[in-house]
Write a protein that holds these residues in place. Structure first.
Motif, mmCIF file in Angstrom:
data_model
loop_
_atom_site.group_PDB
_atom_site.id
_atom_site.type_symbol
_atom_site.label_atom_id
_atom_site.label_comp_id
_atom_site.label_asym_id
_atom_site.label_seq_id
_atom_site.Cartn_x
_atom_site.Cartn_y
_atom_site.Cartn_z
ATOM 1 N N LEU A 119 0.833 -1.211 0.000
ATOM 2 C CA LEU A 119 0.000 0.000 0.000
ATOM 3 C C LEU A 119 0.868 1.261 0.000
ATOM 4 C CD1 LEU A 119 -3.069 -0.364 2.384
ATOM 5 C CD2 LEU A 119 -3.045 0.675 0.123
ATOM 6 N N ALA A 120 1.929 1.225 0.796
ATOM 7 C CA ALA A 120 2.815 2.403 0.854
ATOM 8 C C ALA A 120 3.360 2.700 -0.540
ATOM 9 C CB ALA A 120 3.957 2.146 1.839
ATOM 10 N N GLY A 121 3.754 1.660 -1.255
ATOM 11 C CA GLY A 121 4.288 1.844 -2.603
ATOM 12 C C GLY A 121 3.221 2.362 -3.552
ATOM 13 N N TYR A 122 2.040 1.799 -3.437
ATOM 14 C CA TYR A 122 0.934 2.202 -4.324
ATOM 15 C C TYR A 122 0.583 3.679 -4.107
ATOM 16 C CZ TYR A 122 -3.870 2.565 -6.003
ATOM 17 O OH TYR A 122 -5.009 2.995 -6.631
ATOM 18 N N LEU A 123 0.427 4.057 -2.831
ATOM 19 C CA LEU A 123 0.010 5.431 -2.525
ATOM 20 C C LEU A 123 1.083 6.438 -2.927
ATOM 21 C CD1 LEU A 123 -1.681 4.806 0.955
ATOM 22 C CD2 LEU A 123 -2.814 5.214 -1.248
ATOM 23 N N GLY A 124 2.340 6.024 -2.768
ATOM 24 C CA GLY A 124 3.437 6.904 -3.203
ATOM 25 C C GLY A 124 3.387 7.097 -4.713
ATOM 26 N N ARG A 125 3.086 6.025 -5.434
ATOM 27 C CA ARG A 125 3.085 6.092 -6.901
ATOM 28 C C ARG A 125 1.888 6.877 -7.428
ATOM 29 N NH1 ARG A 125 0.618 2.678 -10.361
ATOM 30 N NH2 ARG A 125 0.291 1.012 -8.829
ATOM 31 N N CYS A 139 -0.513 8.869 -5.746
ATOM 32 C CA CYS A 139 -0.876 10.208 -5.258
ATOM 33 C C CYS A 139 0.231 10.854 -4.434
ATOM 34 C CB CYS A 139 -2.214 10.224 -4.537
ATOM 35 S SG CYS A 139 -2.565 8.858 -3.487
ATOM 36 N N ALA A 140 1.448 10.385 -4.642
ATOM 37 C CA ALA A 140 2.620 11.049 -4.062
ATOM 38 C C ALA A 140 2.609 11.077 -2.539
ATOM 39 C CB ALA A 140 2.781 12.468 -4.626
ATOM 40 N N VAL A 141 1.856 10.162 -1.925
ATOM 41 C CA VAL A 141 1.859 10.106 -0.455
ATOM 42 C C VAL A 141 3.230 9.631 0.002
ATOM 43 C CG1 VAL A 141 0.911 8.844 1.525
ATOM 44 C CG2 VAL A 141 -0.613 9.731 -0.232
ATOM 45 N N GLU A 142 3.764 10.312 0.997
ATOM 46 C CA GLU A 142 5.043 9.877 1.570
ATOM 47 C C GLU A 142 4.741 8.917 2.695
ATOM 48 O OE1 GLU A 142 8.006 12.713 2.615
ATOM 49 O OE2 GLU A 142 7.649 13.831 0.753
ATOM 50 N N ALA A 143 4.916 7.626 2.408
ATOM 51 C CA ALA A 143 4.461 6.640 3.388
ATOM 52 C C ALA A 143 5.539 5.621 3.676
ATOM 53 C CB ALA A 143 3.210 5.940 2.861
ATOM 54 N N ALA A 149 3.263 17.946 3.774
ATOM 55 C CA ALA A 149 3.648 17.983 5.194
ATOM 56 C C ALA A 149 3.320 16.654 5.848
ATOM 57 C CB ALA A 149 2.906 19.121 5.904
ATOM 58 N N PRO A 150 4.084 15.603 5.541
ATOM 59 C CA PRO A 150 3.770 14.282 6.093
ATOM 60 C C PRO A 150 3.762 14.260 7.620
ATOM 61 C CG PRO A 150 5.542 14.140 4.462
ATOM 62 C CD PRO A 150 5.292 15.591 4.706
ATOM 63 N N GLU A 151 4.394 15.257 8.237
ATOM 64 C CA GLU A 151 4.436 15.261 9.706
ATOM 65 C C GLU A 151 3.182 15.914 10.303
ATOM 66 O OE1 GLU A 151 5.756 17.421 7.753
ATOM 67 O OE2 GLU A 151 5.675 19.380 8.715
ATOM 68 N N ARG A 152 2.352 16.529 9.453
ATOM 69 C CA ARG A 152 1.173 17.240 9.948
ATOM 70 C C ARG A 152 -0.144 16.698 9.400
ATOM 71 N NH1 ARG A 152 1.733 19.573 14.483
ATOM 72 N NH2 ARG A 152 3.843 20.339 14.630
ATOM 73 N N VAL A 153 -0.048 15.868 8.348
ATOM 74 C CA VAL A 153 -1.267 15.428 7.663
ATOM 75 C C VAL A 153 -1.407 13.914 7.772
ATOM 76 C CG1 VAL A 153 -2.549 15.396 5.485
ATOM 77 C CG2 VAL A 153 -1.030 17.331 6.002
ATOM 78 N N VAL A 154 -2.587 13.470 8.202
ATOM 79 C CA VAL A 154 -2.923 12.046 8.130
ATOM 80 C C VAL A 154 -3.626 11.845 6.787
ATOM 81 C CG1 VAL A 154 -4.266 10.141 9.100
ATOM 82 C CG2 VAL A 154 -3.337 11.913 10.603
ATOM 83 N N TYR A 155 -3.098 10.959 5.983
ATOM 84 C CA TYR A 155 -3.764 10.642 4.721
ATOM 85 C C TYR A 155 -4.722 9.477 4.983
ATOM 86 C CZ TYR A 155 -4.627 8.956 0.046
ATOM 87 O OH TYR A 155 -5.249 8.544 -1.110
ATOM 88 N N ALA A 156 -5.973 9.602 4.515
ATOM 89 C CA ALA A 156 -6.959 8.534 4.737
ATOM 90 C C ALA A 156 -7.572 8.117 3.413
ATOM 91 C CB ALA A 156 -8.058 9.033 5.683
ATOM 92 N N GLY A 157 -7.486 6.840 3.106
ATOM 93 C CA GLY A 157 -8.069 6.320 1.867
ATOM 94 C C GLY A 157 -9.026 5.191 2.178
ATOM 95 N N SER A 158 -9.759 4.769 1.142
ATOM 96 C CA SER A 158 -10.778 3.740 1.332
ATOM 97 C C SER A 158 -11.007 2.989 0.028
ATOM 98 C CB SER A 158 -12.077 4.423 1.765
ATOM 99 O OG SER A 158 -13.152 3.521 1.709
ATOM 100 N N GLY A 199 -9.974 0.121 4.386
ATOM 101 C CA GLY A 199 -9.485 1.484 4.299
ATOM 102 C C GLY A 199 -8.086 1.532 4.872
ATOM 103 N N TRP A 200 -7.466 2.709 4.800
ATOM 104 C CA TRP A 200 -6.104 2.815 5.307
ATOM 105 C C TRP A 200 -5.803 4.255 5.725
ATOM 106 C CZ3 TRP A 200 -7.555 0.541 0.718
ATOM 107 C CH2 TRP A 200 -7.600 1.371 -0.389
ATOM 108 N N LEU A 201 -4.942 4.344 6.694
ATOM 109 C CA LEU A 201 -4.434 5.646 7.135
ATOM 110 C C LEU A 201 -2.922 5.637 6.941
ATOM 111 C CD1 LEU A 201 -6.134 6.021 10.655
ATOM 112 C CD2 LEU A 201 -6.928 7.010 8.489
ATOM 113 N N VAL A 202 -2.388 6.790 6.583
ATOM 114 C CA VAL A 202 -0.939 6.986 6.662
ATOM 115 C C VAL A 202 -0.751 8.064 7.726
ATOM 116 C CG1 VAL A 202 1.159 7.592 5.444
ATOM 117 C CG2 VAL A 202 -0.686 6.398 4.226
#
Ligand SMILES: Cc1ncc(COP(=O)(O)O)c(C=O)c1O
Length: 494
Positions: free
Chosen positions: A153-159, A161-165, A294-303, A315-318
């Motif tokens: 999931l970390a790899g997918y989200l990074g690819r 939507c650029a989530v730093e996970a 701002a990965p240190e300030r934002v929780v990313y939430a997907g479903s 679902g998932w949280l980063v």
């Protein structure tokens, strides 16, 4: 003595119809009102409560639409046979109740077309998961999820939507709902009691947040997304936002606002929850997730609820690393995590490219539906304007200025179209807003959407022929075969 024991709070900014609805719904769910109980007429109820009759009608209409009440000619309005599971509430404020009336076009937000769920491919992924799960995988996994699924999931989200996970910051949840619950409990433990929410926004989420013990506070949204200046004035230190596709207006948060929001979070030592439940389906090139700023300030939430199916409850949280221990501590008191088979299936589904393929096809499909609806609306209701640019699941339709939104919603209902107006998504009853309808174009077929646009056009003409000042006159007899009318509804209620 009143005909029905209902409490309303006149000092509350919440609309009276909503308060009546919640009160009746609660009584039904707690079995204080048993199935078959006849309720007072809207006239009696309005007189008892000292409210206008249209308020009582609106509450009853909503309860009928949600399946809590049944209106029958000659029999008045009775409590429907709702399965209350022995007294505990069966519905969550997060989802709309079902409406089983035949022929009804249900365009309320929240639904997705589960007939598009890729059964064969998911079955193959589940079968693969069961066939290849190690003995360890079949045991208890960490509540946050299997390491391999978190990694994928970390790899997918990074690819996408650029989530730093970092994989250890990914937490698998039973949909966004559980993620939100975990985050609210974490914030409460940190002494943060207020969560700012978008206005307009998801009314069920607001109620859900309140039920968890937090106070939702409104922060307004405009065509650039959340107004960070207004957010700052609320004094809240946490906020829930939908930056990719604001729910329900479809506004995409502008780059300036994104920067301002992150700056606000840093300044107040706060937390942003980025609800990206439909970001993958939003039209056009989606911007990187807010979290990437701002990965240190934002929780990313997907479903997976909208891209696959809500029934999967995936679902998932980063979570920022500083917040992670708090979330894990709460999680340890809640459950032992999700099914490892589902987690393995999800990882397989992502790894073999099925999720990419499905999302691509689904996005194109939804876009065609939305365009067909918009074009039909243009033909049948020419003065309406489609406002949103990022529409993934719903179309925000601006109605002609001056049109009475509630009247239009009622007229649409008489023509068998169940849709919510902009007011449904607004907590602040006093705030004025341009009349609008929020049409879910994801949950029904193209031909039904075109049919709905025709009915909405007809409903608009009904409103033009029946301006608000004349609405309270006695009901006219209704021609046989005509769509269910407000007059019929009133006759049933009373
Ligand atoms: C604003 C919003 N966020 C998130 C979700 C997804 O919730 P879940 O993942 O719990 O199904 C929905 C579902 O309709 C929603 O409307």
């Amino acid at each position: 003595m009143p005909h029905l024991q209902i409490s309303i709070d006149r000092d509350s900014s919440r609309q009276l119809a909503g308060q009546i609805r919640d009160s009746v719904k609660g009584a039904i769910e707690r079995r204080r009102l048993a199935p078959g109980t006849r309720l007072p007429s809207t006239r009696q109820l309005a007189a008892d409560l000292g409210v206008s009759r249209s308020v009582a009608v609106e509450a009853y209409e909503q309860l009928c639409a949600e399946g809590y009440l049944r209106a029958r000619r000659g029999a008045g309005t009775v409590v429907a046979d709702v399965d209350t599971g022995g007294g505990s509430p069966v519905t969550s404020p997060l989802i709309a109740g079902a409406d089983g009336r035949p022929g009804l076009l249900d365009l309320r937000t929240g639904a997705t077309d589960v007939s598009l769920f890729p059964r064969r491919e998911w079955l193959a992924a589940v079968s693969d998961a069961i066939g290849n799960a190690s003995l360890r995988d079949l045991g208890y996994a960490p509540p946050s999820g299997l390491p391999q699924t978190r990694q994928v999931l970390a790899g997918y989200l990074g690819r996408v939507c650029a989530v730093e996970a970092a994989p250890e910051c990914v937490t698998l949840t039973a949909g966004f709902a559980q993620g939100l619950s975990l985050l609210c409990q974490t914030l409460l433990r940190r002494g943060i009691r207020e969560l700012a929410v978008e206005e307009p926004g998801h009314p069920g989420q607001r109620a859900f947040i309140a039920s968890l013990g937090m106070t939702p506070v409104s922060a307004p949204v405009d065509e650039h997304g959340l107004r960070v200046d207004a957010l700052a004035r609320t004094g809240a230190r946490a906020v829930l936002v939908t930056p990719a596709c604001q729910f329900p207006t479809g506004a995409r948060m502008s780059p300036e606002r994104r920067q301002a929001l992150v700056a606000w979070a840093r300044e107040v030592d706060g937390l942003v929850i980025e609800d990206d439940f439909d970001g993958a389906l939003a039209f056009g090139q989606r911007p990187p997730a807010l979290q990437s700023l701002a990965p240190e300030r934002v929780v990313y939430a997907g479903s997976a609820s909208k891209t696959l199916a809500p029934g999967l409850r995936l679902g998932w949280l980063v979570v920022p690393s500083a917040v992670l221990p708090g979330v894990e501590a709460v999680r340890a008191t809640v459950d032992l995590g999700l099914s490892t088979i589902d987690q393995l299936a999800l990882a397989r589904f992502i790894e073999n490219g099925q999720l990419d393929r499905h999302v691509r096809a689904l996005r194109a499909h939804l876009r065609r539906r939305q365009e067909a609806f918009e074009s039909a609306l243009h033909d049948h209701l020419p003065p309406a304007r489609v406002a949103n640019v990022a529409a993934g699941l719903q179309t925000y339709v601006r109605l002609p200025p001056g049109l009475d939104e509630a009247q239009m919603v009622g007229a649409a209902f008489r023509r068998n179209v169940l849709v919510w107006g902009g007011a449904h998504y607004r907590h602040d009853a006093d705030a004025t807003h341009a009349p609008a309808l929020v049409v879910n174009h994801a949950g029904t077929t193209m031909s039904r959407l075109v049919e709905a646009a025709q009915h909405l056009g007809a409903a608009y003409l009904d409103c033009a022929a029946d301006p608000p000042a004349r609405r309270e006159r006695p009901a006219r007899p209704v021609r046989a075969g005509r769509a269910r009318s407000r007059a019929q509804f009133l006759a049933h209620c009373d």
